[in-house]
Write a protein that holds these residues in place. Structure first.
Motif, PDB file in Angstrom:
ATOM      1  N   ARG A 137      -3.618  11.523   7.943  1.00 16.67           N
ATOM      2  CA  ARG A 137      -2.493  11.715   7.032  1.00 16.67           C
ATOM      3  C   ARG A 137      -1.672  12.949   7.422  1.00 16.67           C
ATOM      4  O   ARG A 137      -0.456  12.952   7.319  1.00 16.67           O
TER       5      ARG A 137
ATOM      6  N   ARG B  78       1.091   4.055  -2.974  1.00 19.86           N
ATOM      7  CA  ARG B  78       0.788   5.455  -2.679  1.00 19.86           C
ATOM      8  C   ARG B  78       1.933   6.363  -3.074  1.00 19.86           C
ATOM      9  O   ARG B  78       1.736   7.546  -3.361  1.00 19.86           O
TER      10      ARG B  78
ATOM     11  N   GLN C 144       0.830  -1.203   0.000  1.00 25.45           N
ATOM     12  CA  GLN C 144       0.000   0.000   0.000  1.00 25.45           C
ATOM     13  C   GLN C 144       0.865   1.254   0.000  1.00 25.45           C
ATOM     14  O   GLN C 144       0.611   2.217  -0.753  1.00 25.45           O
ATOM     15  N   MET C 145       1.911   1.275   0.816  1.00 30.25           N
ATOM     16  CA  MET C 145       2.799   2.443   0.877  1.00 30.25           C
ATOM     17  C   MET C 145       3.524   2.649  -0.450  1.00 30.25           C
ATOM     18  O   MET C 145       3.669   3.772  -0.928  1.00 30.25           O
TER      19      MET C 145
ATOM     20  N   GLN D 141      -4.279   9.485  -8.025  1.00 32.81           N
ATOM     21  CA  GLN D 141      -4.073   8.273  -7.229  1.00 32.81           C
ATOM     22  C   GLN D 141      -3.681   8.611  -5.795  1.00 32.81           C
ATOM     23  O   GLN D 141      -4.140   7.985  -4.842  1.00 32.81           O
ATOM     24  N   ASP D 142      -2.834   9.618  -5.632  1.00 31.82           N
ATOM     25  CA  ASP D 142      -2.337   9.965  -4.301  1.00 31.82           C
ATOM     26  C   ASP D 142      -3.169  11.023  -3.592  1.00 31.82           C
ATOM     27  O   ASP D 142      -3.270  11.016  -2.366  1.00 31.82           O
ATOM     28  N   TRP D 143      -3.767  11.952  -4.348  1.00 30.82           N
ATOM     29  CA  TRP D 143      -4.297  13.149  -3.708  1.00 30.82           C
ATOM     30  C   TRP D 143      -5.764  13.450  -3.988  1.00 30.82           C
ATOM     31  O   TRP D 143      -6.354  14.256  -3.269  1.00 30.82           O
TER      32      TRP D 143
END
Length: 448
Positions: A249, A96, A92-93, A225-227
Motif C-alpha cells: 500500500r 476502500r 474493492q477500490m 474499514q480503511d485503516w
C-alpha cells in the motif's frame, strides 16, 4: 433536507436519476447534475452536498479518481457508485474509498432508491439532536463505548517514551501493542480537546473520561474499514491513533500519503464536531518505517499541535508543513511569516499561470509548494481573503467575461479557453458568479 450530486457522462441517465429521486419523497432539497468528474468537483467546492451518486466509467476523470479528489475537498460526503462493470477491483477500490454501495447498470429503480434511502437515513441518524446533547446516548447508536486495552496501552506508552534498546525489543513491544500485521510504515495522529469551551461548562474528570472514550471509539470506528487504526489514550484526555501502511500500500505511487493523512485529519475534526459537538485540534506526524521510530512520531504529532498557538484559525496540523522551523522559538515568528508569504505567493503565481488548465486541482498546487492541501487552503484564505478555488473561479470568470465582451468567440470556445469542457457548465458557473448568463451579457453588450 438533503442535497445530492449525480455524476454521469450520459445526460439522459443524469436526468432520469434526478427525476426518480425528486419524486421519491426522500426529503431532497437540491439535486445537482454533472457530466464529468471536473464538473462534479466544482459542485463539491461551491455547493453543500450530502450524497454523491457517481458513475465509474467517465472520460477524463473516472469515478475512482473523482472519489479520491472528493475526499480531499469534503471527506464527509457520502458516495454511492454505479457502474456498467462487475469488476471486483473497481468494487474493492470504491469500498476502500468509503462508498456506501456499488450498484451495477442497468439500474434497478427500487434498488437505487433503497440504497439512497439507507444512506440518507444513516446521515440523519448521525446528526446531533438539537439542544444539549447526551453524549453517551448519542454514541450508543453507532459507536460502542469500549475502554482501552490496558496492556496494549502500556506497550504503546513504552514505544512512545523513547527508542527501544534494540529492534528486537521494539518488535516485542509492537506485538504487545497490537501492531502485528500492521505497518511497517506508520504515522501518528493526536486529537486534542478543550472540554471547558463546550457551552462554557466546566466538566468533572469523570465526564471528561467518558467523552475521551467516546471520541476514541468514534475515531477508531470511523477509520476502521480503511485503516484499522490502533487507538490509545494520552495525558490530558488527548487521544492517539496509529495509522499503518503495508509495503504494497505504501508503494502505491498513485495515492499521495500526505493527502490521505490530510483527509483523515479533516474528517476526524468534522465528525467530532458533528457527533459530539466537541472542539478538537488534530496533530499529524510524518511517516516512518518500523515501530522503533514511534517515539519520533509521537513527538512530531505533539509538536504539530503546538502550532495551534500561532494559527488559531487552523484546526488540523501536519508536522511536515512546519518541520522547516521550530515551534515556540521567538526568533521563528518572522521566519514563519516570511515562509508562509512565499508559499502563498508561489501558489498565486502558479494559479494565475495555470487557471485555464482543465483538471487543475488543489493537490497539484500544494505539491508544488511541498505542503498539505489543508494547510495551503488555510494560508491562502488567510493571506488573500479568497478560498483557493474561489480564486481560480475568479480568474476564469473574469477572463471569460473579457473574451465574451471583446471577441467573437462562441460560448463553447470561451469555455474551452478558461478551463471548462462543457459550455453548459461554464454558463452555470458564470451565472452564479455574476448573476447573469453569458447570453444575457451578449444581449446587453452586443459586438460592434
Amino acid at each position: 433536507m438533503h442535497r445530492i450530486l449525480i455524476v454521469d457522462d450520459e445526460p439522459l441517465i443524469c436526468r432520469g436519476l434526478s427525476s426518480l429521486l425528486a419524486g421519491a419523497g426522500l426529503g431532497i432539497a437540491d439535486i445537482h447534475m454533472a457530466h464529468t468528474g471536473f464538473e462534479a468537483l466544482d459542485y463539491l467546492r461551491m455547493e453543500e452536498v450530502d450524497l454523491m451518486i457517481t458513475d465509474i466509467g467517465m472520460p477524463g476523470m473516472n469515478g475512482i479518481e473523482l472519489m479520491h479528489q472528493a475526499r480531499l475537498i469534503k471527506p464527509w460526503v457520502q458516495t454511492i457508485v454505479i457502474s456498467a462493470h462487475e469488476t471486483f477491483q473497481y468494487a474493492q477500490m470504491a469500498m476502500r474509498l468509503g462508498a456506501r454501495d456499488y450498484l451495477i447498470k442497468p439500474l434497478n429503480s427500487a434498488q437505487l432508491l433503497d440504497s439512497v434511502r439507507n444512506a440518507l437515513l444513516q446521515m440523519q441518524a448521525e446528526k446531533p439532536a438539537s439542544g444539549k446533547p447526551d453524549y453517551a446516548a448519542s454514541m450508543g447508536g453507532r459507536f460502542a463505548l469500549r475502554a482501552p486495552d490496558t496492556q496494549r496501552g502500556q506497550a504503546m506508552t513504552a514505544l512512545m517514551a523513547g527508542a527501544p534498546a534494540s529492534p528486537g525489543e521494539a518488535q516485542q513491544l509492537a506485538s504487545a501493542a497490537g501492531l502485528e500485521g500492521a505497518g511497517p510504515y506508520f504515522a501518528m495522529i493526536r486529537i486534542g480537546t478543550d472540554f471547558s469551551t463546550r457551552e462554557g461548562e466546566l466538566l468533572p474528570p469523570k465526564d471528561k473520561d467518558l467523552l475521551a472514550y467516546a471520541l476514541m471509539n468514534m475515531a477508531s470506528e470511523l477509520l476502521d474499514q480503511d485503516w484499522s487504526p490502533l487507538p490509545f489514550t494520552l495525558p490530558n484526555w488527548e487521544i492517539g491513533l496509529l495509522i499503518g501502511w503495508s509495503e504494497e500500500r505504501y508503494d502505491d505511487s498513485t495515492v499521495s500519503k500526505i493527502n490521505q493523512l490530510d483527509m483523515i485529519g479533516r474528517s476526524l475534526h468534522h465528525h467530532a464536531a458533528g457527533f459530539l459537538r466537541l472542539p478538537t485540534l488534530i496533530g499529524i506526524s510524518q511517516i516512518a518505517r518500523g515501530p522503533e521510530f514511534i517515539h519520533l512520531l509521537a513527538n512530531q504529532s505533539q509538536r504539530a499541535l503546538e502550532w495551534s498557538n500561532r494559527h488559531p484559525g487552523q484546526k488540523v496540523f501536519y508536522y511536515g508543513d512546519f518541520s522547516w522551523s521550530q515551534p515556540g522559538e521567538e526568533a521563528g515568528e518572522e521566519e514563519a511569516f516570511a515562509q508562509n508569504n512565499r508559499i502563498v505567493e508561489r501558489s498565486r503565481q502558479y494559479i494565475e499561470e495555470h487557471y485555464a488548465q482543465k483538471g487543475l486541482t488543489l493537490h497539484e498546487v500544494s505539491q508544488r509548494n511541498h505542503v498539505s492541501p489543508n494547510y495551503l487552503s488555510y494560508l491562502f484564505k488567510k493571506n488573500t481573503g479568497y478560498n483557493l478555488w474561489e480564486y481560480v473561479i475568479k480568474l476564469r470568470m473574469e477572463e471569460g467575461r473579457r473574451l465574451l465582451l471583446t471577441t467573437d468567440l462562441r460560448r463553447y470556445e470561451v469555455a474551452e479557453r478558461v478551463g471548462y469542457e462543457s459550455p453548459e457548465h461554464f454558463s452555470k458557473i458564470f451565472k452564479k458568479y455574476y448573476g447573469y448568463s453569458p447570453s444575457e451579457l451578449k444581449k446587453e453588450h452586443p459586438a460592434k
